[in-house]
Design an enzyme around this catalytic site. Structure first.
Site, PDB file in Angstrom:
ATOM      1  N   ASP A  98     -94.899  62.307  20.012  1.00 52.85           N
ATOM      2  CA  ASP A  98     -95.111  63.339  19.012  1.00 52.85           C
ATOM      3  C   ASP A  98     -93.903  63.348  18.075  1.00 52.85           C
ATOM      4  OD1 ASP A  98     -96.225  65.711  17.870  1.00 52.85           O
ATOM      5  OD2 ASP A  98     -97.039  66.202  19.846  1.00 52.85           O
ATOM      6  N   ASP A 200     -96.771  65.496  13.753  1.00 53.64           N
ATOM      7  CA  ASP A 200     -96.906  66.953  13.782  1.00 53.64           C
ATOM      8  C   ASP A 200     -96.784  67.576  12.387  1.00 53.64           C
ATOM      9  OD1 ASP A 200     -96.830  69.459  15.538  1.00 53.64           O
ATOM     10  OD2 ASP A 200     -95.101  69.771  14.236  1.00 53.64           O
ATOM     11  N   GLU A 257    -101.535  65.065  12.076  1.00 54.53           N
ATOM     12  CA  GLU A 257    -102.025  66.437  12.201  1.00 54.53           C
ATOM     13  C   GLU A 257    -102.073  66.989  10.784  1.00 54.53           C
ATOM     14  OE1 GLU A 257    -101.221  70.707  14.396  1.00 54.53           O
ATOM     15  OE2 GLU A 257     -99.631  69.687  13.351  1.00 54.53           O
ATOM     16  N   HIS A 331    -103.442  71.315  22.519  1.00 50.73           N
ATOM     17  CA  HIS A 331    -102.511  72.313  23.054  1.00 50.73           C
ATOM     18  C   HIS A 331    -102.385  73.558  22.174  1.00 50.73           C
ATOM     19  CE1 HIS A 331    -100.376  70.271  19.958  1.00 50.73           C
ATOM     20  NE2 HIS A 331     -99.379  71.123  20.041  1.00 50.73           N
ATOM     21  N   ASP A 332    -102.977  73.527  20.983  1.00 49.36           N
ATOM     22  CA  ASP A 332    -102.928  74.699  20.089  1.00 49.36           C
ATOM     23  C   ASP A 332    -104.247  75.461  20.069  1.00 49.36           C
ATOM     24  OD1 ASP A 332    -100.353  74.120  19.139  1.00 49.36           O
ATOM     25  OD2 ASP A 332    -101.112  72.877  17.506  1.00 49.36           O
TER      26      ASP A 332
HETATM   27  O1  TEU Z   1     -99.116  72.743  14.733  1.00 48.97           O
HETATM   28  C1  TEU Z   1     -99.185  72.939  13.339  1.00 48.97           C
HETATM   29  C2  TEU Z   1    -100.182  73.982  12.999  1.00 48.97           C
HETATM   30  O2  TEU Z   1    -100.847  74.517  13.825  1.00 48.97           O
HETATM   31  C3  TEU Z   1    -100.255  74.332  11.573  1.00 48.97           C
HETATM   32  O3  TEU Z   1     -99.650  73.292  10.883  1.00 48.97           O
HETATM   33  C4  TEU Z   1    -101.553  74.489  10.911  1.00 48.97           C
HETATM   34  O4  TEU Z   1    -101.264  74.543   9.538  1.00 48.97           O
HETATM   35  C5  TEU Z   1    -102.324  75.720  11.200  1.00 48.97           C
HETATM   36  O5  TEU Z   1    -102.697  75.721  12.533  1.00 48.97           O
HETATM   37  C6  TEU Z   1    -103.562  75.781  10.321  1.00 48.97           C
HETATM   38  O6  TEU Z   1    -104.454  76.727  10.814  1.00 48.97           O
HETATM   39  C7  TEU Z   1     -98.102  71.925  15.205  1.00 48.97           C
HETATM   40  C8  TEU Z   1     -98.101  71.853  16.713  1.00 48.97           C
HETATM   41  O7  TEU Z   1     -99.297  71.304  17.146  1.00 48.97           O
HETATM   42  C9  TEU Z   1     -97.844  73.211  17.277  1.00 48.97           C
HETATM   43  O8  TEU Z   1     -97.883  73.243  18.675  1.00 48.97           O
HETATM   44  C10 TEU Z   1     -96.493  73.659  16.795  1.00 48.97           C
HETATM   45  O9  TEU Z   1     -96.273  74.987  17.190  1.00 48.97           O
HETATM   46  C11 TEU Z   1     -96.369  73.560  15.287  1.00 48.97           C
HETATM   47  O10 TEU Z   1     -96.822  72.321  14.770  1.00 48.97           O
HETATM   48  C12 TEU Z   1     -94.930  73.653  14.888  1.00 48.97           C
HETATM   49  O11 TEU Z   1     -94.264  72.473  15.236  1.00 48.97           O
END
Ligand code: TEU
Length: 563
Positions: A98, A200, A257, A331-332
């Site tokens: 990542d 990310d 992402e 994971h989100d």
């Molecule tokens: O997630 C990024 C993220 O969720 C946002 O960029 C996105 O714009 C939003 O969800 C839109 O609805 C990544 C990782 O996956 C996450 O776990 C981290 O917390 C985040 O980046 C910060 O590094």
């Protein structure tokens, strides 16, 4: 230089803190992952994405990196990582890591040096602006709540930018010295033997400058970062440079992402010939029904028709351009079976329904990713009280719901379906109290239903786990790998309610995938009455075909081959 090796692979995401604990301290670790490589190999996995394991204060669970070149002692040592790479490679598993380079941790030495000397070389690694104590440089809202600006420690007349938590200062990609540092680091990991990266929050690296205000979208007077992203131009230049400096030197698989991409940008992002990344995640279902006001106003789950319109739309949007990485969770996100199966439909948590969802998304064009535990059919967990939640995002969304007038109970019920805790509880390897995850005390209670565990599902030939294995085998089957990895996607009977059906076609082989997203039977007319249709797989029950009509039972899934 990006070969084709990844196109027929199936990827698996590990969130290391909750996958497998080998040391007995209650926290998952790299040795734990190595000990489960045989399991992943048996499942059929060819690409392993491991969420961050670098040194980190873990405010955002590792997405706040304080050293890009080491391993957090909680997860092990560099020797453990090297062993993991060697053992994975013996099993033909490519490891991707990542890369979190929109921001770093405020504990990173770059930021510490920036605080010591904001006008010095490291000050220019970040976005640091003068502050009169009143007017911030812009009114964007951080993803985890509050303004994106925070006073710079030791400098009350200055603020720094953070799109995420205030402990995650954004890196200044306009600075060529910063970019060179990042490319050096990425090449270092590739030279070590990783096969690529999950990038990310990569869409956020390009800011619209100079900073300015946007129309407020909530009562707090702030605006979502996506307002800025709508105006953003020029990110393709960073991507082109990254490709030249990093990806063109190695044979990688990369996945971005990327939220908020505009159609005209897709070729620069994932174009087959000249795109920067091999693929990007399809987040169409994830963003569907999300409100700018917060989770409390967002749709917790999708109807079959909504889900179909998301995935079919996404498939079409990249058709002539490149490939997506298809997911139902990460994971989100909440568990896929709790979001993409219509939760008001009878039987939506049956194994048949879970398998229908798995088959539907896994056979789309692109690289399917499975998130740890998804292959067991794991559902969202019960979140008994907000005190049990440590995730910064969930806590902020809870506050937002309360501020909008919801009672404590209502606010908890509103955020629970979206909470990142759903996916972050430890993996269950067996039905013991700690699920075989640790010999110690797990860092957080397991909470998922004990029924979803590897040992039991391995023994049950009809389990969700064994269905995932079947799907992955189908994707790598000699006869079908080409049509399933390279073949076109074409929707079938798109207007038939609660039916999700599509062709995969490569000029030689035609497969027809169909899933009945409801408890009731439904008939589907086959496309060509002059052709024979051979049943390649179903999710359990035998399929009934009478003449030209298929009768799909409730939640039935089938793949047919046109002969
Ligand atoms: O997630 C990024 C993220 O969720 C946002 O960029 C996105 O714009 C939003 O969800 C839109 O609805 C990544 C990782 O996956 C996450 O776990 C981290 O917390 C985040 O980046 C910060 O590094």
């Amino acid at each position: 230089m990006s070969g084709d090796w990844w196109k027929s692979e199936t990827a698996y995401q590990i969130w290391p803190k909750s996958f497998m604990d080998a040391s007995g301290d209650g926290i998952g670790d790299l040795k734990g992952i190595t000990s489960k490589l045989d399991y992943l190999h048996d499942l059929g996995i060819g690409i392993l994405w491991i969420s961050p394991f670098y040194p980190s204060p873990l405010v955002d669970e590792g997405y706040d990196i304080s050293d890009y070149y080491s391993i957090d002692p909680r997860f092990g040592t560099m020797a453990d990582f090297e062993e993991l790479l060697t053992e994975a490679s013996k099993r033909d598993i490519h490891v991707i890591t990542d890369i979190v380079v929109n921001h770093c941790s405020d504990q990173h030495e770059w930021f510490r040096k920036a605080c010591e000397d904001p006008d010095g070389p490291y000050g220019r690694f970040f976005y640091i602006e003068d502050w009169d104590g009143e007017h911030l440089p812009c009114n964007l809202r951080s993803e985890f709540g509050g303004p994106v600006w925070e006073p710079l420690p030791g400098h009350p007349d200055k603020v720094y930018l953070h799109f995420f938590d205030k402990t995650q200062p954004d890196l200044n990609w306009e600075n060529p010295d910063l970019r060179a540092e990042i490319y050096k680091m990425m090449n270092w990991w590739l030279d070590k033997g990783v096969s690529g990266f999950r990038m990310d929050a990569i869409i956020n690296i390009k800011k619209v400058l100079p900073f300015h205000d946007y129309p407020a979208d909530r009562d707090d007077g702030l605006a979502s970062v996506s307002a800025m992203l709508k105006e953003q131009t020029g990110i393709d230049q960073f991507f082109r440079e990254m490709k030249e400096q990093v990806f063109d030197q190695h044979d990688t698989f990369t996945v971005g992402e990327i939220f908020d991409a505009r159609p005209e940008e897709l070729a620069a992002f994932i174009g087959t010939d000249n795109g920067c990344f091999s693929s990007m995640f399809d987040f169409s279902g994830e963003v569907f029904g999300k409100s700018e006001l917060g989770w409390y106003r967002s749709k917790a789950y999708l109807s079959a028709e909504e889900y179909k319109s998301c995935i079919f739309g996404a498939q079409r949007s990249v058709r002539e351009i490149g490939r997506l990485s298809n997911i139902i969770e990460n994971h989100d996100e909440p568990r896929g079976v709790s979001r993409y199966l219509p939760q008001d439909a009878w039987g939506c948590h049956s194994d048949d329904a879970k398998k229908a969802l798995a088959g539907t998304y896994m056979l789309l064009r692109g690289v399917p990713f499975i998130y740890q535990g998804q292959e067991l059919g794991t559902e969202n967990v019960d979140i008994p009280s907000i005190e049990k939640v440590s995730d910064v995002w969930t806590l902020d969304q809870y506050r937002t719901a309360q501020e909008a007038g919801l009672s404590d109970e209502e606010a908890l019920a509103a955020v629970a379906p979206f909470s990142r805790d759903n996916a972050r509880v430890p993996m269950r390897w067996d039905d013991s109290e700690n699920g075989g995850f640790t010999d110690g005390t797990p860092w957080t209670p397991l909470r998922s239903a004990p029924a979803f565990n590897v040992a039991d599902e391995e023994e049950n030939p009809d389990s969700v786990l064994n269905f995932y294995r079947q799907l992955i085998r189908l994707r790598s089957n000699e006869e079908y790998w080409d049509v399933l990895s390279n073949g076109e996607f074409l929707a079938y009977e798109e207007n038939q309610k609660n039916l999700i059906s599509y062709f995969r076609w490569n000029g030689v082989c035609t497969l027809l995938v169909m899933a009945n997203f409801q408890a009731e039977c439904q008939n589907v007319e086959l496309p060509d009455e002059n052709k024979a249709y051979e049943i390649i797989m179903t999710n359990g029950k035998p399929l009934h075909i009478f003449g030209n009509t298929v009768t799909l039972l409730g939640w039935q899934f089938a793949v047919l081959q046109e002969r």
